[in-house]
Design an enzyme around this catalytic site. Structure first.
Site, PDB file in Angstrom:
ATOM      1  N   SER A  86      -2.178  13.982 -15.538  1.00  0.00           N
ATOM      2  CA  SER A  86      -3.363  13.938 -16.386  1.00  0.00           C
ATOM      3  C   SER A  86      -3.492  15.269 -17.113  1.00  0.00           C
ATOM      4  O   SER A  86      -2.997  16.300 -16.647  1.00  0.00           O
ATOM      5  CB  SER A  86      -4.612  13.709 -15.532  1.00  0.00           C
ATOM      6  OG  SER A  86      -5.807  13.924 -16.273  1.00  0.00           O
ATOM      7  N   ASP A 126       0.868  -1.169   0.000  1.00  0.00           N
ATOM      8  CA  ASP A 126       0.000   0.000   0.000  1.00  0.00           C
ATOM      9  C   ASP A 126       0.909   1.224   0.000  1.00  0.00           C
ATOM     10  O   ASP A 126       1.484   1.592   1.025  1.00  0.00           O
ATOM     11  CB  ASP A 126      -0.892  -0.008   1.242  1.00  0.00           C
ATOM     12  CG  ASP A 126      -1.806   1.209   1.337  1.00  0.00           C
ATOM     13  OD1 ASP A 126      -1.726   2.080   0.451  1.00  0.00           O
ATOM     14  OD2 ASP A 126      -2.577   1.294   2.315  1.00  0.00           O
ATOM     15  N   TYR A 142      -9.597  15.522  -8.192  1.00  0.00           N
ATOM     16  CA  TYR A 142      -8.676  14.993  -9.199  1.00  0.00           C
ATOM     17  C   TYR A 142      -7.886  16.131  -9.833  1.00  0.00           C
ATOM     18  O   TYR A 142      -6.663  16.042 -10.003  1.00  0.00           O
ATOM     19  CB  TYR A 142      -9.485  14.242 -10.251  1.00  0.00           C
ATOM     20  CG  TYR A 142      -8.662  13.467 -11.256  1.00  0.00           C
ATOM     21  CD1 TYR A 142      -8.100  12.235 -10.913  1.00  0.00           C
ATOM     22  CD2 TYR A 142      -8.469  13.949 -12.551  1.00  0.00           C
ATOM     23  CE1 TYR A 142      -7.367  11.509 -11.850  1.00  0.00           C
ATOM     24  CE2 TYR A 142      -7.739  13.230 -13.480  1.00  0.00           C
ATOM     25  CZ  TYR A 142      -7.191  12.012 -13.126  1.00  0.00           C
ATOM     26  OH  TYR A 142      -6.460  11.295 -14.046  1.00  0.00           O
ATOM     27  N   LYS A 160      -3.745  16.238  -9.422  1.00  0.00           N
ATOM     28  CA  LYS A 160      -2.978  16.099 -10.653  1.00  0.00           C
ATOM     29  C   LYS A 160      -2.202  17.379 -10.977  1.00  0.00           C
ATOM     30  O   LYS A 160      -1.077  17.336 -11.484  1.00  0.00           O
ATOM     31  CB  LYS A 160      -3.897  15.697 -11.809  1.00  0.00           C
ATOM     32  CG  LYS A 160      -4.432  14.278 -11.684  1.00  0.00           C
ATOM     33  CD  LYS A 160      -3.298  13.263 -11.605  1.00  0.00           C
ATOM     34  CE  LYS A 160      -3.767  11.846 -11.452  1.00  0.00           C
ATOM     35  NZ  LYS A 160      -2.644  10.864 -11.399  1.00  0.00           N
TER      36      LYS A 160
END
Length: 257
Positions: free
Chosen positions: A145, A67, A157, A161
């Site tokens: 991204s 992890d 997100y 990113k």
């Protein structure tokens, strides 16, 4: 083109499926030893078997159940690579989670998870990899991204990113003196079985068909291997003068210059 990766050693986080697996495949096909990690042991085992089957020039593959949102998890992956193959030449940071909705419906816990599962693994892995990369020179590739460069996707997100792209530039400036390059890759919408776009396509094929016609100039989603090969090039000595930038791999989807 020979990318000069034979005998090099690369770590790919989140390497059991999707973009991470595609990057590991591209690297091992060029003769690089690869160490991939994931939380799911069963899928990881299958992926490592596939990587070994596609290896070139005697390259090896190892899998680590870890992890990487924890310091111990990240350390186990880097330590395994060095112990098994004796060096480290490239790190591909490729994990990420971002949940939530708009400002008022997104909890602190969801914000924290987005950073814990996306930005901090890249920070920790890069910090642990740097002393090993410094020995021979090398590269860190951070998978961001197009929505780290412009608006799109979930708010969380976008934020994590964008943070990865900012981190890329900071690390590149810091590590250039050690002959370590740092690059981010900004994929567009990529389709693979089990991925987020695949799930949406299964749930709403008409809606996704409309999205493709409206947003994707080539009339299709990108494929993982199209990103994976770009990552392998950027991690290789052939990209020796590419650092501190973001390379967009999106089939002309994004709107930013």
């Amino acid at each position: 083109m020979d990318l000069g990766l034979t005998g090099k050693v690369a770590v790919v986080t989140g390497g059991s499926r999707g973009l991470g697996f595609a990057a590991a495949q591209a690297l091992i096909a060029e003769g690089a030893h690869v160490v991939v990690c994931a939380r799911g042991a069963e899928q990881l085992q299958k992926s490592v078997a596939q990587l070994r089957a596609s290896a070139a020039h005697g390259a090896g593959a190892e899998g680590v159940v870890a992890d990487v949102s924890t310091e111990a998890g990240v350390a186990s992956v880097i330590d395994t690579a060095v112990a098994r193959f004796g060096r480290l030449d490239a790190l591909v940071n490729n994990v990420g989670v971002a949940k939530g909705g708009d400002l008022e419906s997104t909890s602190d816990a969801e914000w924290q998870e987005a950073f814990d599962q996306t930005l901090f693994p890249a920070v920790r892995a890069s910090r642990l990899a740097a002393p090993h990369l410094r020995e021979h020179g090398g590269a860190i590739v951070i998978v961001s991204s197009i929505f780290g460069r412009e608006s799109g996707g979930r708010m969380t997100y976008n934020a994590v990113k964008a943070a990865e792209i900012s981190l890329t530039k900071s690390l590149a400036l810091q590590l250039a003196k050690d002959q370590i390059r740092v690059v981010s890759v900004a994929p567009g919408s990529i389709l693979f079985e089990g991925g987020s776009w695949w799930k949406r396509q299964q749930a709403d094929p008409a809606g996704i068909a409309d999205f493709i016609s409206r947003e994707l100039p080539f009339g299709r989603f990108g494929r993982p291997e199209e990103v994976g090969t770009a990552i392998a090039f950027l991690a290789s000595p052939r990209a020796s003068w590419v650092s501190g930038t973001t390379v967009v791999v999106d089939g002309c989807q994004s709107r930013m210059f």
